[in-house]
Design an enzyme around this catalytic site. Structure first.
Site, mmCIF file in Angstrom:
data_model
loop_
_atom_site.group_PDB
_atom_site.id
_atom_site.type_symbol
_atom_site.label_atom_id
_atom_site.label_comp_id
_atom_site.label_asym_id
_atom_site.label_seq_id
_atom_site.Cartn_x
_atom_site.Cartn_y
_atom_site.Cartn_z
ATOM 1 N N ASP A 155 35.114 -17.684 -2.151
ATOM 2 C CA ASP A 155 33.667 -17.644 -1.940
ATOM 3 C C ASP A 155 33.107 -19.031 -2.242
ATOM 4 O OD1 ASP A 155 31.055 -16.945 -1.628
ATOM 5 O OD2 ASP A 155 31.015 -15.414 -3.193
ATOM 6 N N ASP A 173 30.851 -18.135 4.657
ATOM 7 C CA ASP A 173 31.148 -18.783 3.370
ATOM 8 C C ASP A 173 32.163 -18.033 2.516
ATOM 9 O OD1 ASP A 173 29.557 -16.637 2.744
ATOM 10 O OD2 ASP A 173 28.244 -17.727 1.368
ATOM 11 N N GLU A 174 32.872 -17.083 3.100
ATOM 12 C CA GLU A 174 33.893 -16.378 2.321
ATOM 13 C C GLU A 174 35.032 -15.905 3.215
ATOM 14 O OE1 GLU A 174 32.771 -12.545 0.647
ATOM 15 O OE2 GLU A 174 31.055 -12.450 2.000
#
Length: 357
Positions: free
Chosen positions: A8, A114-115
Protein backbone atom coordinates in the site's frame (compact mmCIF):
# COMPACT_ATOMS: atom_id res chain seq x y z
CA UNK A 1 2.52 -22.97 2.50
CA UNK A 2 0.85 -19.82 1.21
CA UNK A 3 2.62 -16.46 1.73
CA UNK A 4 0.87 -13.35 0.41
CA UNK A 5 2.01 -9.73 0.47
CA UNK A 6 -0.06 -6.57 0.29
CA UNK A 7 1.65 -3.34 -0.75
CA UNK A 8 0.00 0.00 0.00
CA UNK A 9 1.65 3.22 -1.17
CA UNK A 10 1.72 5.85 1.59
CA UNK A 11 -0.62 8.83 0.93
CA UNK A 12 0.06 8.08 -2.72
CA UNK A 13 -1.20 11.06 -4.76
CA UNK A 14 -0.09 13.60 -2.17
CA UNK A 15 3.31 11.95 -1.78
CA UNK A 16 3.90 12.10 -5.55
CA UNK A 17 3.05 15.82 -5.55
CA UNK A 18 5.33 16.51 -2.59
CA UNK A 19 8.14 14.59 -4.27
CA UNK A 20 7.82 16.55 -7.52
CA UNK A 21 7.36 20.02 -6.07
CA UNK A 22 9.99 21.19 -3.61
CA UNK A 23 7.80 24.13 -2.52
CA UNK A 24 5.29 21.61 -1.10
CA UNK A 25 7.89 19.83 1.04
CA UNK A 26 6.65 19.41 4.59
CA UNK A 27 3.34 21.15 3.92
CA UNK A 28 -0.14 19.64 4.37
CA UNK A 29 -1.48 18.51 0.98
CA UNK A 30 -4.94 17.40 -0.13
CA UNK A 31 -5.47 16.06 -3.64
CA UNK A 32 -9.01 16.17 -4.96
CA UNK A 33 -11.64 18.58 -6.17
CA UNK A 34 -11.26 22.36 -6.16
CA UNK A 35 -12.48 23.60 -2.73
CA UNK A 36 -13.73 26.87 -4.31
CA UNK A 37 -13.29 28.76 -1.06
CA UNK A 38 -15.38 26.26 0.85
CA UNK A 39 -18.13 25.97 -1.77
CA UNK A 40 -16.69 23.02 -3.73
CA UNK A 41 -18.83 19.90 -4.01
CA UNK A 42 -16.18 17.24 -4.63
CA UNK A 43 -14.17 15.09 -2.24
CA UNK A 44 -10.59 14.57 -1.08
CA UNK A 45 -8.87 11.75 -2.98
CA UNK A 46 -5.76 11.62 -0.78
CA UNK A 47 -4.41 13.66 2.11
CA UNK A 48 -0.80 13.45 3.23
CA UNK A 49 0.08 12.86 6.87
CA UNK A 50 0.48 16.57 7.64
CA UNK A 51 -3.05 17.23 6.38
CA UNK A 52 -4.34 14.25 8.37
CA UNK A 53 -3.12 16.02 11.51
CA UNK A 54 -5.89 18.54 10.74
CA UNK A 55 -8.43 15.71 10.55
CA UNK A 56 -8.51 15.77 6.74
CA UNK A 57 -8.87 12.34 5.15
CA UNK A 58 -9.82 10.57 1.94
CA UNK A 59 -13.48 10.77 0.85
CA UNK A 60 -14.09 13.81 3.07
CA UNK A 61 -16.12 16.56 1.33
CA UNK A 62 -13.64 19.09 -0.04
CA UNK A 63 -15.64 21.90 1.59
CA UNK A 64 -15.05 20.36 5.03
CA UNK A 65 -11.33 19.95 4.25
CA UNK A 66 -11.18 23.65 3.34
CA UNK A 67 -12.88 24.62 6.62
CA UNK A 68 -10.35 22.56 8.59
CA UNK A 69 -7.53 24.24 6.70
CA UNK A 70 -8.98 27.66 7.55
CA UNK A 71 -9.28 26.68 11.22
CA UNK A 72 -5.61 25.66 11.19
CA UNK A 73 -4.66 28.97 9.52
CA UNK A 74 -6.38 30.92 12.29
CA UNK A 75 -4.25 28.98 14.78
CA UNK A 76 -1.11 30.07 12.95
CA UNK A 77 -0.53 26.73 11.26
CA UNK A 78 0.33 26.23 7.54
CA UNK A 79 -2.68 26.21 5.24
CA UNK A 80 -3.40 23.11 3.20
CA UNK A 81 -2.19 22.96 -0.40
CA UNK A 82 -5.21 21.85 -2.46
CA UNK A 83 -4.36 20.17 -5.77
CA UNK A 84 -6.65 18.70 -8.40
CA UNK A 85 -4.04 16.07 -9.19
CA UNK A 86 -2.36 14.54 -12.21
CA UNK A 87 -3.85 11.09 -12.65
CA UNK A 88 -1.78 10.32 -15.72
CA UNK A 89 1.37 10.78 -13.65
CA UNK A 90 -0.03 8.72 -10.78
CA UNK A 91 -0.84 5.93 -13.21
CA UNK A 92 2.69 5.91 -14.57
CA UNK A 93 4.15 5.69 -11.07
CA UNK A 94 1.68 2.92 -10.21
CA UNK A 95 2.80 0.93 -13.26
CA UNK A 96 6.42 1.38 -12.20
CA UNK A 97 5.64 0.03 -8.71
CA UNK A 98 3.83 -3.00 -10.15
CA UNK A 99 6.86 -3.71 -12.36
CA UNK A 100 9.03 -3.74 -9.23
CA UNK A 101 6.68 -6.31 -7.67
CA UNK A 102 6.80 -8.46 -10.80
CA UNK A 103 10.56 -8.66 -10.35
CA UNK A 104 10.05 -10.51 -7.06
CA UNK A 105 6.71 -12.29 -7.43
CA UNK A 106 5.34 -14.51 -10.17
CA UNK A 107 1.74 -13.53 -9.42
CA UNK A 108 0.68 -9.91 -8.81
CA UNK A 109 -2.85 -8.54 -8.43
CA UNK A 110 -3.11 -4.74 -8.73
CA UNK A 111 -6.04 -3.97 -6.41
CA UNK A 112 -6.15 -0.24 -7.18
CA UNK A 113 -3.83 2.51 -8.38
CA UNK A 114 -1.97 2.56 -5.04
CA UNK A 115 -2.13 -1.02 -3.77
CA UNK A 116 -1.41 -4.54 -4.95
CA UNK A 117 -1.24 -8.12 -3.70
CA UNK A 118 1.68 -10.39 -4.57
CA UNK A 119 2.38 -14.07 -4.00
CA UNK A 120 5.78 -14.99 -2.59
CA UNK A 121 4.92 -18.51 -1.44
CA UNK A 122 8.00 -19.71 -3.32
CA UNK A 123 10.16 -18.32 -0.50
CA UNK A 124 8.69 -21.09 1.74
CA UNK A 125 9.56 -18.97 4.78
CA UNK A 126 8.05 -15.89 6.39
CA UNK A 127 11.54 -14.71 7.35
CA UNK A 128 12.64 -14.89 3.72
CA UNK A 129 9.41 -13.16 2.75
CA UNK A 130 10.31 -10.34 5.15
CA UNK A 131 13.67 -9.97 3.39
CA UNK A 132 11.92 -9.82 0.01
CA UNK A 133 9.56 -7.14 1.31
CA UNK A 134 12.50 -5.05 2.51
CA UNK A 135 14.08 -5.30 -0.94
CA UNK A 136 10.82 -4.28 -2.62
CA UNK A 137 10.47 -1.22 -0.39
CA UNK A 138 14.10 -0.27 -0.97
CA UNK A 139 13.80 -0.59 -4.77
CA UNK A 140 10.58 1.43 -4.90
CA UNK A 141 12.21 4.21 -2.90
CA UNK A 142 15.31 4.13 -5.12
CA UNK A 143 13.25 4.31 -8.33
CA UNK A 144 10.40 6.57 -7.28
CA UNK A 145 11.54 8.27 -4.04
CA UNK A 146 8.29 7.16 -2.40
CA UNK A 147 7.59 4.98 0.61
CA UNK A 148 5.27 2.00 0.76
CA UNK A 149 3.88 -0.09 3.59
CA UNK A 150 3.79 -3.87 3.22
CA UNK A 151 1.91 -6.56 5.09
CA UNK A 152 2.88 -10.22 4.81
CA UNK A 153 0.47 -12.96 5.82
CA UNK A 154 -0.86 -16.44 5.01
CA UNK A 155 -3.64 -14.95 2.84
CA UNK A 156 -4.94 -11.71 1.31
CA UNK A 157 -7.08 -10.83 4.33
CA UNK A 158 -4.22 -10.89 6.83
CA UNK A 159 -1.76 -9.25 4.42
CA UNK A 160 -4.09 -6.30 3.78
CA UNK A 161 -4.81 -5.69 7.46
CA UNK A 162 -1.10 -6.05 8.31
CA UNK A 163 -0.05 -3.43 5.73
CA UNK A 164 -2.04 -0.78 7.64
CA UNK A 165 -0.56 -1.54 11.08
CA UNK A 166 2.67 0.47 10.88
CA UNK A 167 2.01 3.14 8.25
CA UNK A 168 3.80 5.04 6.86
CA UNK A 169 6.83 3.10 5.58
CA UNK A 170 5.82 0.03 7.58
CA UNK A 171 6.48 -3.68 7.32
CA UNK A 172 4.38 -6.13 9.33
CA UNK A 173 4.72 -9.92 9.05
CA UNK A 174 2.03 -12.23 10.45
CA UNK A 175 2.57 -15.97 10.16
CA UNK A 176 -0.19 -18.53 9.78
CA UNK A 177 0.13 -19.53 13.44
CA UNK A 178 -0.07 -15.89 14.58
CA UNK A 179 -2.98 -14.81 12.38
CA UNK A 180 -5.94 -15.46 14.68
CA UNK A 181 -4.27 -13.92 17.74
CA UNK A 182 -3.10 -10.96 15.62
CA UNK A 183 -6.72 -10.14 14.78
CA UNK A 184 -8.22 -10.56 18.24
CA UNK A 185 -7.15 -7.19 19.72
CA UNK A 186 -8.07 -5.15 16.64
CA UNK A 187 -11.21 -2.98 16.40
CA UNK A 188 -13.96 -4.80 14.50
CA UNK A 189 -13.82 -2.18 11.70
CA UNK A 190 -10.37 -3.48 10.75
CA UNK A 191 -12.03 -6.59 9.31
CA UNK A 192 -12.78 -5.92 5.62
CA UNK A 193 -16.52 -5.97 5.07
CA UNK A 194 -17.49 -4.64 8.52
CA UNK A 195 -18.75 -1.14 7.81
CA UNK A 196 -20.38 1.55 9.97
CA UNK A 197 -23.79 -0.18 10.03
CA UNK A 198 -22.42 -3.52 11.20
CA UNK A 199 -20.08 -1.77 13.62
CA UNK A 200 -23.04 0.13 15.08
CA UNK A 201 -25.03 -3.08 15.56
CA UNK A 202 -22.10 -4.79 17.27
CA UNK A 203 -21.43 -1.77 19.47
CA UNK A 204 -24.98 -1.96 20.82
CA UNK A 205 -24.13 -5.52 21.85
CA UNK A 206 -21.05 -4.27 23.71
CA UNK A 207 -18.71 -5.53 21.00
CA UNK A 208 -15.68 -3.35 20.25
CA UNK A 209 -12.80 -5.65 19.28
CA UNK A 210 -12.57 -8.82 17.20
CA UNK A 211 -12.22 -11.07 20.25
CA UNK A 212 -15.67 -9.93 21.43
CA UNK A 213 -17.41 -11.06 18.23
CA UNK A 214 -15.90 -14.52 18.42
CA UNK A 215 -18.30 -15.42 21.24
CA UNK A 216 -20.99 -15.84 18.58
CA UNK A 217 -21.32 -19.12 16.70
CA UNK A 218 -21.41 -19.26 12.90
CA UNK A 219 -25.16 -19.91 13.06
CA UNK A 220 -25.76 -16.88 15.28
CA UNK A 221 -23.82 -14.60 12.92
CA UNK A 222 -25.74 -15.97 9.94
CA UNK A 223 -28.99 -15.27 11.80
CA UNK A 224 -27.83 -11.71 12.46
CA UNK A 225 -26.28 -10.88 9.09
CA UNK A 226 -27.36 -13.51 6.58
CA UNK A 227 -24.77 -15.02 4.24
CA UNK A 228 -22.27 -12.31 5.20
CA UNK A 229 -22.40 -13.62 8.79
CA UNK A 230 -20.80 -16.89 7.68
CA UNK A 231 -18.04 -15.04 5.84
CA UNK A 232 -17.50 -12.82 8.88
CA UNK A 233 -17.10 -15.90 11.11
CA UNK A 234 -14.19 -17.06 8.93
CA UNK A 235 -12.55 -13.64 8.63
CA UNK A 236 -12.60 -13.13 12.39
CA UNK A 237 -10.42 -16.23 12.58
CA UNK A 238 -8.08 -15.18 9.79
CA UNK A 239 -9.51 -17.67 7.30
CA UNK A 240 -9.43 -16.51 3.67
CA UNK A 241 -8.93 -18.70 0.62
CA UNK A 242 -9.52 -16.03 -2.02
CA UNK A 243 -7.03 -16.30 -4.89
CA UNK A 244 -4.94 -13.57 -6.47
CA UNK A 245 -6.71 -12.40 -9.60
CA UNK A 246 -4.61 -11.31 -12.54
CA UNK A 247 -6.88 -9.91 -15.19
CA UNK A 248 -5.27 -9.74 -18.58
CA UNK A 249 -8.12 -8.47 -20.74
CA UNK A 250 -7.25 -8.59 -24.42
CA UNK A 251 -7.93 -5.27 -26.10
CA UNK A 252 -9.29 -3.45 -23.08
CA UNK A 253 -8.35 -0.34 -21.10
CA UNK A 254 -9.61 0.13 -17.55
CA UNK A 255 -9.17 2.00 -14.29
CA UNK A 256 -10.51 1.31 -10.83
CA UNK A 257 -10.36 2.91 -7.40
CA UNK A 258 -10.75 1.39 -3.94
CA UNK A 259 -11.96 4.02 -1.50
CA UNK A 260 -10.30 4.43 1.86
CA UNK A 261 -13.81 4.67 3.36
CA UNK A 262 -16.90 3.00 1.89
CA UNK A 263 -19.13 5.56 0.16
CA UNK A 264 -22.90 5.97 -0.19
CA UNK A 265 -23.21 9.57 -1.37
CA UNK A 266 -24.46 9.60 -4.96
CA UNK A 267 -22.68 12.86 -5.84
CA UNK A 268 -19.32 11.68 -4.54
CA UNK A 269 -19.61 8.31 -6.26
CA UNK A 270 -20.69 9.85 -9.56
CA UNK A 271 -17.79 12.29 -9.47
CA UNK A 272 -15.28 9.49 -8.84
CA UNK A 273 -16.81 7.46 -11.68
CA UNK A 274 -16.39 10.39 -14.08
CA UNK A 275 -12.76 10.83 -13.00
CA UNK A 276 -12.13 7.15 -13.73
CA UNK A 277 -13.83 7.46 -17.12
CA UNK A 278 -11.62 10.47 -17.88
CA UNK A 279 -8.50 8.47 -16.91
CA UNK A 280 -9.59 5.63 -19.20
CA UNK A 281 -10.16 8.06 -22.05
CA UNK A 282 -6.71 9.64 -21.64
CA UNK A 283 -5.08 6.21 -21.81
CA UNK A 284 -7.20 5.30 -24.83
CA UNK A 285 -6.20 8.49 -26.66
CA UNK A 286 -2.53 7.63 -26.14
CA UNK A 287 -2.99 4.04 -27.34
CA UNK A 288 -2.80 2.69 -30.88
CA UNK A 289 -6.55 2.08 -30.93
CA UNK A 290 -9.00 4.32 -32.77
CA UNK A 291 -12.41 3.34 -31.37
CA UNK A 292 -14.05 1.27 -28.60
CA UNK A 293 -17.28 -0.70 -28.79
CA UNK A 294 -18.23 -1.66 -25.21
CA UNK A 295 -18.34 0.12 -21.84
CA UNK A 296 -18.04 -1.91 -18.62
CA UNK A 297 -18.32 -0.79 -15.01
CA UNK A 298 -17.39 -2.73 -11.87
CA UNK A 299 -18.94 -2.10 -8.45
CA UNK A 300 -17.73 -3.73 -5.25
CA UNK A 301 -19.87 -3.29 -2.15
CA UNK A 302 -18.70 -2.95 1.45
CA UNK A 303 -19.37 -6.67 1.97
CA UNK A 304 -17.05 -7.45 -0.97
CA UNK A 305 -19.86 -8.56 -3.30
CA UNK A 306 -18.74 -7.49 -6.78
CA UNK A 307 -20.94 -6.84 -9.80
CA UNK A 308 -20.21 -5.78 -13.36
CA UNK A 309 -22.49 -4.21 -15.94
CA UNK A 310 -21.69 -3.66 -19.59
CA UNK A 311 -23.22 -2.16 -22.70
CA UNK A 312 -22.18 -2.81 -26.29
CA UNK A 313 -22.57 0.38 -28.30
CA UNK A 314 -24.61 0.43 -31.53
CA UNK A 315 -21.41 1.37 -33.33
CA UNK A 316 -17.78 1.89 -32.21
CA UNK A 317 -16.82 5.38 -31.09
CA UNK A 318 -14.00 7.52 -29.71
CA UNK A 319 -16.36 10.00 -28.02
CA UNK A 320 -15.31 10.92 -24.47
CA UNK A 321 -18.74 12.33 -23.61
CA UNK A 322 -20.43 9.11 -24.70
CA UNK A 323 -18.09 7.06 -22.50
CA UNK A 324 -18.98 9.18 -19.45
CA UNK A 325 -22.70 9.07 -20.28
CA UNK A 326 -22.71 5.27 -20.65
CA UNK A 327 -20.66 4.75 -17.49
CA UNK A 328 -23.10 6.88 -15.47
CA UNK A 329 -26.11 5.18 -17.07
CA UNK A 330 -24.75 1.75 -16.12
CA UNK A 331 -23.97 2.96 -12.60
CA UNK A 332 -27.32 4.61 -11.72
CA UNK A 333 -29.09 1.32 -10.77
CA UNK A 334 -26.46 0.75 -8.08
CA UNK A 335 -27.70 3.83 -6.24
CA UNK A 336 -31.19 2.37 -5.67
CA UNK A 337 -33.01 -0.93 -5.29
CA UNK A 338 -32.48 -2.09 -8.85
CA UNK A 339 -28.92 -3.29 -8.19
CA UNK A 340 -28.50 -2.38 -4.51
CA UNK A 341 -31.55 -3.63 -2.65
CA UNK A 342 -29.87 -3.38 0.76
CA UNK A 343 -28.60 0.16 0.23
CA UNK A 344 -25.03 -1.03 0.77
CA UNK A 345 -22.07 1.33 0.72
CA UNK A 346 -19.58 1.00 -2.13
CA UNK A 347 -15.86 0.34 -1.64
CA UNK A 348 -14.64 0.10 -5.26
CA UNK A 349 -15.59 1.49 -8.65
CA UNK A 350 -14.10 0.56 -12.00
CA UNK A 351 -14.57 1.68 -15.60
CA UNK A 352 -13.33 -0.27 -18.62
CA UNK A 353 -13.66 -0.04 -22.40
CA UNK A 354 -13.48 -3.11 -24.62
CA UNK A 355 -13.79 -4.12 -28.27
CA UNK A 356 -10.96 -1.79 -29.18
CA UNK A 357 -10.05 -1.35 -32.84
Amino acid sequence: MRIIGHLDMDAFFASVEERDNSRFKGRPIAVGADPQGGKGRGVVSTANYKAREYGIKSAMPISEAWRRSEAARKEGKPVVVFLEGNFKKYGEVSNSVVEVLRGYAKHVEPASIDEAYFDISSTKSFEKARDIAKKIKKEIFAKERLTASIGIGPNKLIAKIASDIQKPDGLTVVTRDEAEIFLEKLPVRKIPGIGPKTEGFLKKEGIIIVRDVKKFSRLELVNFFGKWGGEMYDRLRGIDESPLIEEWEAKSIGEQETFEHDLKDATQLSERLLVLAGDVMRRFQKSDFSVFGRVVITVRFAGFETKTKSHTLPEPTADSSLLKFEALRLFMPFLDGRENAKGSAIRLLGVRIEKLL
